[in-house]
Design an enzyme around this catalytic site. Structure first.
Site, PDB file in Angstrom:
ATOM      1  N   CYS A   1     118.701  28.710  72.413  1.00 44.89           N
ATOM      2  CA  CYS A   1     118.941  29.881  73.255  1.00 44.89           C
ATOM      3  C   CYS A   1     119.968  29.485  74.307  1.00 44.89           C
ATOM      4  O   CYS A   1     119.750  28.519  75.061  1.00 44.89           O
ATOM      5  CB  CYS A   1     117.625  30.277  73.916  1.00 44.89           C
ATOM      6  SG  CYS A   1     117.787  31.574  75.164  1.00 44.89           S
ATOM      7  N   ASN A   2     121.075  30.182  74.340  1.00 45.63           N
ATOM      8  CA  ASN A   2     122.124  29.867  75.327  1.00 45.63           C
ATOM      9  C   ASN A   2     121.657  30.137  76.749  1.00 45.63           C
ATOM     10  O   ASN A   2     121.995  29.393  77.674  1.00 45.63           O
ATOM     11  CB  ASN A   2     123.368  30.709  75.072  1.00 45.63           C
ATOM     12  CG  ASN A   2     124.099  30.331  73.806  1.00 45.63           C
ATOM     13  OD1 ASN A   2     125.079  29.606  73.842  1.00 45.63           O
ATOM     14  ND2 ASN A   2     123.619  30.807  72.670  1.00 45.63           N
TER      15      ASN A   2
ATOM     16  N   CYS B   1     125.175  33.814  72.402  1.00 39.46           N
ATOM     17  CA  CYS B   1     123.749  34.128  72.426  1.00 39.46           C
ATOM     18  C   CYS B   1     123.310  33.945  70.989  1.00 39.46           C
ATOM     19  O   CYS B   1     123.986  34.435  70.073  1.00 39.46           O
ATOM     20  CB  CYS B   1     123.520  35.570  72.872  1.00 39.46           C
ATOM     21  SG  CYS B   1     121.822  36.137  72.610  1.00 39.46           S
TER      22      CYS B   1
END
Ligand code: DGL
Length: 272
Positions: free
Chosen positions: A82-83, A196
């Site tokens: 997850c960015n 994302c």
């Protein structure tokens, strides 16, 4: 940190963590390079979406959850797929956990190498695009380029709906493309960073919205290579029951994700 291979339980999983289904875009690449690896996929569906939360909320949530998850399930490695969570909490999580941690950060470096026009679009969550982490990547790798950022929370919802087989708001793709195109120099974008992990699950739809001449890049190939490097020489043993997806909230609707999860080698849904 690399762990000594002989000390690793062959059944110890790789733990991939995201707020929802986004981390599956990373899992797909990990499966490719490490087909034998037992995987625990964690979806913090109780916290979804992360992208509209504050830095303090995300940092507290991610480090608290990863602390409890690693204590209970003893993974050999954690991938924060997850960015948003990585750009905010990677450093602090690394400080407190013993296990090797691989994060997901916007693929600005490869995008800077790919662009011919010098104009790069970046689609992420609202929380990700305002991070100093992204400023630093831009300064280091794209100082001579133009990086146009857009926060697109509705694409997170679109990816969640798509993987449940529910109707998707198709206007979301056109709106994301139009928002970047409307910025100064936006019409010259030839490379878009999918910053994302939910967004590579929508690459075909986004490609159509941007039209020809735009290439997409995300960090998943590099992450998969990094995980393979950190686990090199380790033995893998799969439990007879197959790999598990662990959700932080029991939502019967998530049963609808099982066909998509099974395409990524996940056969069971559990609640943490
Ligand atoms: N998949 C997450 C990311 O990579 C974020 C989605 C969310 O807003 O929770 O940033």
């Amino acid at each position: 940190m690399t762990a000594h291979s002989s000390s690793i339980d062959p059944a110890a999983p790789l733990l991939l963590f995201d707020s929802g289904v986004g981390g599956l875009s990373v899992l797909g690449k990990v499966r490719h390079v490490l087909p034998e690896a037992p995987v625990m996929y964690v979806s913090d569906n109780a916290g979804l979406p992360y992208g509209t939360k504050t830095e303090a909320q995300i940092a507290a949530r991610v480090s608290g959850l990863l602390g409890r998850l690693t204590e209970r399930y003893r993974p050999r490695l954690v991938c924060i797929a997850c960015n948003t969570a990585s750009t905010i909490a990677l450093a602090s999580v690394r400080e407190v956990l013993e296990v090797p941690i691989v994060g997901t950060v916007p693929a600005i470096k490869p995008a800077a190498a790919m662009t011919r026009t010098g104009v790069i679009g970046l689609l992420g969550t609202e929380a990700t695009i305002r991070q100093g982490y992204v400023d630093r990547l831009e300064a280091e790798f794209a100082a001579d380029k133009r990086l146009l950022r857009h926060g697109a929370p509705e694409l997170v919802a679109a990816a969640e709906a798509k993987l449940r087989g529910e109707p998707v708001d198709t206007g979301a793709f056109a709106r994301a493309a139009a928002a970047l195109r409307a910025m100064p120099d936006g019409e010259r974008i030839d490379t878009v960073v999918l910053a994302c992990t939910h967004f590579p699950l929508l690459e075909a739809e986004l490609a159509e919205a941007f039209g020809p001449g735009v290439r997409f890049v995300d960090g998943s190939d590099g992450i998969a290579r990094r995980i393979a490097f950190l686990t090199e020489g380790q033995a893998w043993a799969h439990g007879a029951e197959g790999d598990v997806a662990l959700f932080t909230r029991d939502d019967p609707d998530d049963e609808r994700l099982m066909p998509a999860l099974s395409r990524f080698g996940i056969s069971r849904r559990l609640v943490f």
